[in-house]
Design an enzyme around this catalytic site. Structure first.
Site, PDB file in Angstrom:
ATOM      1  N   ALA A 100     -25.882 -17.142 -14.875  1.00  0.00           N
ATOM      2  CA  ALA A 100     -25.339 -18.299 -15.532  1.00  0.00           C
ATOM      3  C   ALA A 100     -25.338 -19.443 -14.565  1.00  0.00           C
ATOM      4  O   ALA A 100     -25.079 -19.538 -13.406  1.00  0.00           O
ATOM      5  CB  ALA A 100     -24.040 -17.985 -16.002  1.00  0.00           C
ATOM      6  N   PRO A 101     -25.752 -20.708 -15.231  1.00  0.00           N
ATOM      7  CA  PRO A 101     -25.892 -21.684 -14.468  1.00  0.00           C
ATOM      8  C   PRO A 101     -24.421 -22.121 -13.930  1.00  0.00           C
ATOM      9  O   PRO A 101     -23.397 -21.741 -14.372  1.00  0.00           O
ATOM     10  CB  PRO A 101     -26.121 -22.886 -15.062  1.00  0.00           C
ATOM     11  CG  PRO A 101     -26.770 -22.290 -16.331  1.00  0.00           C
ATOM     12  CD  PRO A 101     -26.398 -21.079 -16.561  1.00  0.00           C
ATOM     13  N   GLY A 102     -24.385 -22.890 -12.670  1.00  0.00           N
ATOM     14  CA  GLY A 102     -22.884 -23.082 -11.821  1.00  0.00           C
ATOM     15  C   GLY A 102     -22.505 -22.342 -10.624  1.00  0.00           C
ATOM     16  O   GLY A 102     -23.420 -21.621 -10.286  1.00  0.00           O
ATOM     17  N   VAL A 103     -21.669 -22.598 -10.039  1.00  0.00           N
ATOM     18  CA  VAL A 103     -21.108 -22.081  -8.928  1.00  0.00           C
ATOM     19  C   VAL A 103     -20.915 -20.605  -9.242  1.00  0.00           C
ATOM     20  O   VAL A 103     -20.108 -20.386 -10.080  1.00  0.00           O
ATOM     21  CB  VAL A 103     -19.983 -22.812  -7.902  1.00  0.00           C
ATOM     22  CG1 VAL A 103     -19.456 -22.186  -6.954  1.00  0.00           C
ATOM     23  CG2 VAL A 103     -20.292 -24.370  -7.923  1.00  0.00           C
ATOM     24  N   LYS A 104     -21.560 -19.673  -8.265  1.00  0.00           N
ATOM     25  CA  LYS A 104     -21.023 -18.323  -8.508  1.00  0.00           C
ATOM     26  C   LYS A 104     -19.556 -18.128  -7.912  1.00  0.00           C
ATOM     27  O   LYS A 104     -19.055 -18.695  -7.171  1.00  0.00           O
ATOM     28  CB  LYS A 104     -21.945 -17.544  -7.506  1.00  0.00           C
ATOM     29  CG  LYS A 104     -23.569 -17.409  -7.850  1.00  0.00           C
ATOM     30  CD  LYS A 104     -24.270 -16.673  -7.056  1.00  0.00           C
ATOM     31  CE  LYS A 104     -25.861 -16.489  -7.623  1.00  0.00           C
ATOM     32  NZ  LYS A 104     -26.841 -15.612  -6.483  1.00  0.00           N
ATOM     33  N   GLY A 105     -19.164 -17.087  -9.000  1.00  0.00           N
ATOM     34  CA  GLY A 105     -17.552 -16.718  -8.867  1.00  0.00           C
ATOM     35  C   GLY A 105     -17.577 -15.828  -7.586  1.00  0.00           C
ATOM     36  O   GLY A 105     -18.383 -15.123  -7.390  1.00  0.00           O
ATOM     37  N   MET A 106     -16.429 -15.654  -7.173  1.00  0.00           N
ATOM     38  CA  MET A 106     -15.987 -14.864  -6.143  1.00  0.00           C
ATOM     39  C   MET A 106     -15.464 -13.539  -6.759  1.00  0.00           C
ATOM     40  O   MET A 106     -15.317 -12.508  -6.045  1.00  0.00           O
ATOM     41  CB  MET A 106     -15.019 -15.469  -5.203  1.00  0.00           C
ATOM     42  CG  MET A 106     -15.419 -16.518  -4.394  1.00  0.00           C
ATOM     43  SD  MET A 106     -14.323 -17.290  -3.098  1.00  0.00           S
ATOM     44  CE  MET A 106     -13.416 -18.267  -4.207  1.00  0.00           C
ATOM     45  N   LYS A 143     -19.402 -11.631 -18.585  1.00  0.00           N
ATOM     46  CA  LYS A 143     -18.723 -11.867 -17.278  1.00  0.00           C
ATOM     47  C   LYS A 143     -18.345 -10.425 -17.061  1.00  0.00           C
ATOM     48  O   LYS A 143     -17.721  -9.581 -17.806  1.00  0.00           O
ATOM     49  CB  LYS A 143     -17.446 -12.700 -17.296  1.00  0.00           C
ATOM     50  CG  LYS A 143     -17.673 -14.110 -17.865  1.00  0.00           C
ATOM     51  CD  LYS A 143     -16.560 -14.744 -18.480  1.00  0.00           C
ATOM     52  CE  LYS A 143     -15.842 -15.089 -16.876  1.00  0.00           C
ATOM     53  NZ  LYS A 143     -14.571 -16.242 -17.441  1.00  0.00           N
ATOM     54  N   ASP A 183     -11.050 -17.745 -25.713  1.00  0.00           N
ATOM     55  CA  ASP A 183     -10.765 -16.521 -26.082  1.00  0.00           C
ATOM     56  C   ASP A 183     -12.018 -15.509 -25.391  1.00  0.00           C
ATOM     57  O   ASP A 183     -12.849 -16.111 -25.418  1.00  0.00           O
ATOM     58  CB  ASP A 183     -10.762 -16.174 -27.391  1.00  0.00           C
ATOM     59  CG  ASP A 183     -10.188 -14.990 -27.972  1.00  0.00           C
ATOM     60  OD1 ASP A 183      -9.594 -14.279 -27.360  1.00  0.00           O
ATOM     61  OD2 ASP A 183     -10.100 -14.764 -29.195  1.00  0.00           O
TER      62      ASP A 183
END
Length: 575
Positions: free
Chosen positions: A315-321, A336, A371
């Site tokens: 997914a576009p955007g900053v990768k989550g930790m 997710k 949700d």
């Protein structure tokens, strides 16, 4: 004997669903009393109770089946016959589509979410062509103004089942007439035909009158939120007549409505005309049938996969930790997966992340938290996964992957509505869009806080922008209750060199939060800082947060509006 056992199993599952939906309707039917009594804490408890009912009754049925079958394991043919018999019970069953989802849930609980194939459970409906040809009673009543719109509205509102007095009904009717005449021409209104749902839609501190306005073949929503004042008298807060406004009211970031629906499919079809942008899954979810909404979400995903050749991508955007997030380029959802290992600075566990997502499911989301639908053993054809994503999955979540050769199985994931990450949106925004985004972001933080939710990680990357321009929170791994946080002012430095030190000159406990620090990580951009200070400077003050905490501890439940404050009749009167 075997045939009788199959019949008994099928009937036990359907009876279990009957019991569950009966309790669902029972809790829902209490919404009017809770509203009239202004028992807002009971409203919150009923919402949680109704969500828990489904899993509770699935568990009861599973225990019954284990007793009936003496916990024997059955072959594929046996399971297929059980499904066939169950299917045979549904043609005249009024809630067949949700009964299919209940069967799926029982199967998944019994067999640990394994072997999820169409021959064993209802991946697809057994009656896709079925519609409600005959409904025991109409879902709505028809009203035609015949040149007297005020008189018609008087009749509609006096006919409601609410047992409280109106604060000033004639005033509210004047407001409604004014709003309708501002939205439509006299020529359009000459052919006006209203359809008003028999049941009110309850949520938070409001009872919503939901209707349709038919004008020259066009259909518009007609929504009136009914509140009560401190004296217990009713008033109408606004009138909404656009499909965009209705879409926000029924949005995916809001709690489920309490509306008495013995025939949910009929209500979904009725709502579809005023909510054309909502999928079947979203409509079922909005009226509280969230487990069937999950079934429909999966079917919508399968339909998209079937007609598309796109590959899954990161997914576009900053990768989550904490979460690995992926999507399909033109699909409106994201997937997710909780990572096997978190970044060192994240002091949460996998179990805590699961708890946080469940908290969001049960809590009032006030239109500011997305949700999610939770899936286990999610199967994807390997050729549909981009090489970059496959490498990321193998690196970040190997413990949650099972390689079947041409497919992979992801043992656990969440599906969520796709949004534009706020940080990416702000990078492309002009000055007005940036100002609006900052206003929305601050409003989201304040509304979450008033509902006893502290986001934890408030960085812009953890929020998304919907197609209606609303800012919604979607990163839940650090979420907690406001009342669990200790909001502190930063103590003054003891010596000038304290401010230059790499370590703070004051002690910090795990639950300590210093709102003054928000300014540093949110407002590095000069324009952002200007807009933030102008509209939401109070978020940088510990006293503001402590004041909210005190209101929560005092038992105050804030109003939640699914529309702009400027749309409220009380605000229009001031202007």
């Amino acid at each position: 004997m075997v045939a009788k056992l199959e019949q008994l199993i099928a009937q036990t599952i359907l009876q279990g669903f009957d019991a569950q939906y009966g309790r669902f309707l029972e809790v829902t039917a209490g919404a009017q009393h809770r509203f009239e009594q202004a028992d807002w804490h009971a409203v919150q408890q009923a919402m949680k109770k109704r969500i828990h009912l489904y899993d509770h009754h699935v568990g009861l049925v599973v225990e019954q089946l284990k007793y009936i079958t003496d916990q024997r394991h059955f072959d594929v043919e046996f399971l297929a016959r059980v499904k066939e018999i169950y299917t045979g019970l549904l043609p005249d069953y009024p809630r067949f589509e949700i009964a299919e989802s209940f069967f799926n849930s029982v199967y998944c609980r019994l067999f640990k979410h394994r072997d999820l194939t169409p021959d064993k459970l209802f991946v697809f409906s057994s009656q896709p062509e079925r519609r409600f040809r005959e409904i025991p009673r109409p879902l709505a009543r028809d009203f035609i103004p015949k040149g007297d719109l005020s008189g018609m509205l008087q009749m509609v509102l006096n006919d409601l089942s609410l047992r409280l007095h109106w604060e000033n009904l004639s005033r509210d009717i004047d407001y409604i007439v004014m709003a309708i005449r501002q939205a439509f021409t006299d020529e359009q209104l000459a052919s006006a035909h209203f359809q008003i749902a028999n049941e009110l839609f309850y949520r938070n501190k409001a009872a919503w009158l939901v209707g349709k306005l038919r004008l020259n073949g066009d259909i518009y929503p007609f929504l009136l939120p009914i509140h009560h004042n401190e004296s217990g008298e009713l008033f109408i807060d606004t009138c909404l007549t656009s499909k965009a406004e209705a879409s926000i009211v029924f949005g995916f970031a809001r709690s489920y409505f309490m509306v008495y629906v013995p025939l949910p499919a009929a209500m979904v079809e009725w709502l579809r005309e005023i909510l054309p942008g909502k999928s079947t899954a979203e409509l079922y979810t909005a009226i509280g049938c969230q487990k069937h909404g999950k079934t429909e979400s999966y079917r919508e995903y399968l339909a998209f996969i079937h007609q598309s050749s796109e590959q899954f991508i990161i997914a576009p955007g900053v990768k989550g930790m904490v979460m690995l997030v992926f999507t399909l380029p033109s699909f409106d959802r994201v997937f997710k997966v909780i990572k096997d290992q978190f970044a060192p600075q994240k002091e949460v566990t996998q179990a805590r992340v699961l708890e946080c997502y469940q908290l969001v499911k049960e809590h009032d989301r006030v239109g500011r938290m997305a949700d999610t639908q939770e899936y286990e053993n999610f199967v994807i054809d390997k050729h549909r996964i981009s090489p970059e994503l496959l490498a990321e999955l193998q690196h970040e979540v190997p413990e949650k992957l099972e390689d079947l050769g041409d497919k992979i199985v992801i043992k656990h994931l969440y599906m969520e509505r796709r949004m534009t990450p706020l940080n990416l949106y702000m990078e492309q925004a002009d000055d007005q869009q940036l100002k609006d985004a900052i206003e929305e972001y601050g409003n989201a933080i304040k509304q979450l806080a008033a509902a006893n939710i502290f986001p934890g990680d408030m960085l812009f990357k953890n929020f998304g922008v919907t197609r209606h321009g609303r800012v919604v929170f979607y990163d839940y791994d650090e979420i907690c209750y406001m009342t669990e946080v200790n909001f502190r002012d930063i103590p003054p430095p003891r010596y000038p060199e304290d401010e230059m030190a790499s370590e703070p000159w004051y002690s910090v406990s795990p639950n300590d939060v210093f709102p003054e620090e928000f300014r540093h990580f949110l407002c590095s951009d000069r324009k952002v800082r200007h807009f933030f200070e102008e509209m939401h400077g109070d978020l940088f003050q510990a006293s503001y947060w402590r004041g909210l905490q005190q209101r929560i501890r005092d038992g105050h439940v804030e109003d939640v509006f699914a529309y702009r404050r400027k749309q409220r009749f009380s605000q229009r009167a001031l202007n």
